[in-house]
Design a protein around this motif. Sequence first.
Motif, PDB file in Angstrom:
ATOM      1  N   LYS A  68       0.816  -1.042   0.054  1.00 13.26           N
ATOM      2  CA  LYS A  68      -0.003  -0.025  -0.142  1.00 13.26           C
ATOM      3  C   LYS A  68       0.810   1.277   0.003  1.00 13.26           C
ATOM      4  N   ALA A  69       2.035   1.226   0.794  1.00 10.79           N
ATOM      5  CA  ALA A  69       2.632   2.312   0.980  1.00 10.79           C
ATOM      6  C   ALA A  69       3.725   2.638  -0.461  1.00 10.79           C
ATOM      7  N   THR A  70       3.945   1.643  -1.324  1.00  8.95           N
ATOM      8  CA  THR A  70       4.303   1.626  -2.522  1.00  8.95           C
ATOM      9  C   THR A  70       3.509   2.415  -3.307  1.00  8.95           C
ATOM     10  N   LEU A  71       2.246   1.689  -3.525  1.00 12.51           N
ATOM     11  CA  LEU A  71       1.350   2.412  -4.265  1.00 12.51           C
ATOM     12  C   LEU A  71       1.303   3.800  -4.082  1.00 12.51           C
ATOM     13  N   ASP A  72       0.944   4.111  -2.854  1.00 13.96           N
ATOM     14  CA  ASP A  72       0.920   5.702  -2.386  1.00 13.96           C
ATOM     15  C   ASP A  72       2.070   6.625  -3.170  1.00 13.96           C
ATOM     16  N   LYS A  73       3.123   5.961  -2.902  1.00 19.20           N
ATOM     17  CA  LYS A  73       4.467   6.561  -3.331  1.00 19.20           C
ATOM     18  C   LYS A  73       4.235   6.667  -4.901  1.00 19.20           C
ATOM     19  N   GLU A  74       4.106   5.626  -5.490  1.00 19.99           N
ATOM     20  CA  GLU A  74       3.902   5.943  -7.035  1.00 19.99           C
ATOM     21  C   GLU A  74       2.756   6.685  -7.561  1.00 19.99           C
ATOM     22  N   ILE A  75       1.727   6.816  -6.766  1.00 21.76           N
ATOM     23  CA  ILE A  75       0.712   8.093  -6.911  1.00 21.76           C
ATOM     24  C   ILE A  75       1.269   9.562  -6.696  1.00 21.76           C
ATOM     25  N   ALA A  76       2.024   9.623  -5.761  1.00 19.29           N
ATOM     26  CA  ALA A  76       2.777  10.698  -5.337  1.00 19.29           C
ATOM     27  C   ALA A  76       3.670  11.417  -6.449  1.00 19.29           C
ATOM     28  N   ASP A  77       4.380  10.114  -6.703  1.00 21.78           N
ATOM     29  CA  ASP A  77       5.371  10.613  -7.847  1.00 21.78           C
ATOM     30  C   ASP A  77       4.839  10.969  -9.190  1.00 21.78           C
ATOM     31  N   LEU A  78       3.518  10.313  -9.511  1.00 15.82           N
ATOM     32  CA  LEU A  78       2.910  10.557 -10.655  1.00 15.82           C
ATOM     33  C   LEU A  78       2.195  12.213 -10.715  1.00 15.82           C
ATOM     34  N   TYR A  79       1.756  12.550  -9.519  1.00 16.48           N
ATOM     35  CA  TYR A  79       1.339  13.982  -9.181  1.00 16.48           C
ATOM     36  C   TYR A  79       2.273  14.947  -9.374  1.00 16.48           C
ATOM     37  N   GLU A  80       3.616  14.516  -8.918  1.00 19.18           N
ATOM     38  CA  GLU A  80       4.808  15.533  -8.941  1.00 19.18           C
ATOM     39  C   GLU A  80       5.315  15.661 -10.307  1.00 19.18           C
ATOM     40  N   ASN A 124       2.243  11.676  -0.302  1.00 18.34           N
ATOM     41  CA  ASN A 124       3.469  11.407   0.207  1.00 18.34           C
ATOM     42  C   ASN A 124       3.320  11.677   1.685  1.00 18.34           C
ATOM     43  N   GLU A 125       2.178  12.409   2.319  1.00 21.95           N
ATOM     44  CA  GLU A 125       1.932  12.334   3.659  1.00 21.95           C
ATOM     45  C   GLU A 125       1.159  11.000   4.071  1.00 21.95           C
ATOM     46  N   LYS A 126       0.289  10.399   3.533  1.00 18.35           N
ATOM     47  CA  LYS A 126       0.116   9.053   3.513  1.00 18.35           C
ATOM     48  C   LYS A 126       0.867   8.174   3.927  1.00 18.35           C
ATOM     49  N   VAL A 127       2.152   8.094   3.157  1.00 17.94           N
ATOM     50  CA  VAL A 127       3.418   7.184   3.121  1.00 17.94           C
ATOM     51  C   VAL A 127       3.943   7.356   4.478  1.00 17.94           C
ATOM     52  N   LYS A 128       4.195   8.628   4.740  1.00 20.60           N
ATOM     53  CA  LYS A 128       4.581   9.264   5.992  1.00 20.60           C
ATOM     54  C   LYS A 128       4.180   8.662   7.535  1.00 20.60           C
ATOM     55  N   LYS A 129       2.604   8.802   7.338  1.00 12.64           N
ATOM     56  CA  LYS A 129       1.802   8.205   8.285  1.00 12.64           C
ATOM     57  C   LYS A 129       1.783   6.875   8.584  1.00 12.64           C
ATOM     58  N   SER A 130       2.154   6.297   7.544  1.00  9.30           N
ATOM     59  CA  SER A 130       2.183   4.488   7.767  1.00  9.30           C
ATOM     60  C   SER A 130       3.575   4.113   8.505  1.00  9.30           C
ATOM     61  N   TRP A 131       3.443   3.081   9.069  1.00  3.14           N
ATOM     62  CA  TRP A 131       4.485   2.405   9.704  1.00  3.14           C
ATOM     63  C   TRP A 131       5.827   2.305   9.000  1.00  3.14           C
ATOM     64  N   VAL A 132       5.677   2.255   7.584  1.00  2.00           N
ATOM     65  CA  VAL A 132       6.613   1.883   6.743  1.00  2.00           C
ATOM     66  C   VAL A 132       7.518   3.079   6.624  1.00  2.00           C
ATOM     67  N   ASP A 133       8.718   2.963   6.736  1.00  5.95           N
ATOM     68  CA  ASP A 133       9.977   3.975   6.542  1.00  5.95           C
ATOM     69  C   ASP A 133       9.837   4.169   5.053  1.00  5.95           C
ATOM     70  N   PRO A 134       9.684   5.546   4.293  1.00  8.67           N
ATOM     71  CA  PRO A 134       9.621   5.657   3.100  1.00  8.67           C
ATOM     72  C   PRO A 134      10.935   5.166   2.475  1.00  8.67           C
ATOM     73  N   LYS A 135      12.022   5.603   3.248  1.00  8.53           N
ATOM     74  CA  LYS A 135      13.264   5.127   2.483  1.00  8.53           C
ATOM     75  C   LYS A 135      13.412   3.457   2.168  1.00  8.53           C
ATOM     76  N   GLU A 136      12.800   2.744   3.062  1.00  3.92           N
ATOM     77  CA  GLU A 136      12.950   1.341   2.857  1.00  3.92           C
ATOM     78  C   GLU A 136      12.033   0.671   1.666  1.00  3.92           C
ATOM     79  N   ILE A 137      11.094   1.805   1.223  1.00  3.20           N
ATOM     80  CA  ILE A 137      10.325   1.171  -0.114  1.00  3.20           C
ATOM     81  C   ILE A 137      11.274   1.024  -1.087  1.00  3.20           C
TER      82      ILE A 137
END
Length: 223
Positions: A169-181, A193-206
Amino acid sequence: MDKYFKLSSLFLAAGLVFALSACSQKSDKVQEFNKPALYWYNQMMDEISTGFLEDADDTYISLESEHRNSPLLSTALLVLADAHMSEEEYELANFYLDEYIKRFAYSKNIDYVRYLKIKANFMGFVYDLRDQQLVEDTITQIDEFRKTFPRSPYTPLVNTMSARLYMAKATLDKEIADLYERIDKPKASEYYNEKVKKSWVDPKEIEPVDTPFYRYPFEKNLF
């Protein structure tokens, strides 16, 4: 020449006999009815063991239709669900698991059945960038499982699947954030990007989704 002609005729005749025999057996099966529950159950098991899963589905219909209160139904449903999962037919597996939950919601092993349903969904999660609704639905089922069966022996397995789904799910949200960027929509990008940060997943580990070359144009066109 006569020798080859005789051989060809022999093979043709043998094939015709085999085809007629197969049709006859199929016709006999269609005409079967009013059998004991154990007869249908044993026939279903034979068909599963020999790889005739569609026939087993049909035989279950006969078992269920003629013996709606048979104690063999619960076992038959689980056996069919497991057989379809083994063949990676997860939608059919879910159908039988749903039927079990509908009929036997208060059975002692209902936590096992709900675990199998989560597992079937998880195993059916094939395309990271296309099955987002399946991810959301499965996460919801996992949350319900934890609340309903806090002491289930299957909880550790469910937790493992949960961790991997949240990563997806975090991967998917990151892909969507990159698309909008990329299309210059900073507010939308920031939201995801905020949705990714609020998950327990560290964005750097995605890690980026490893998309096979033959699916790359189709997957990337989605985002």
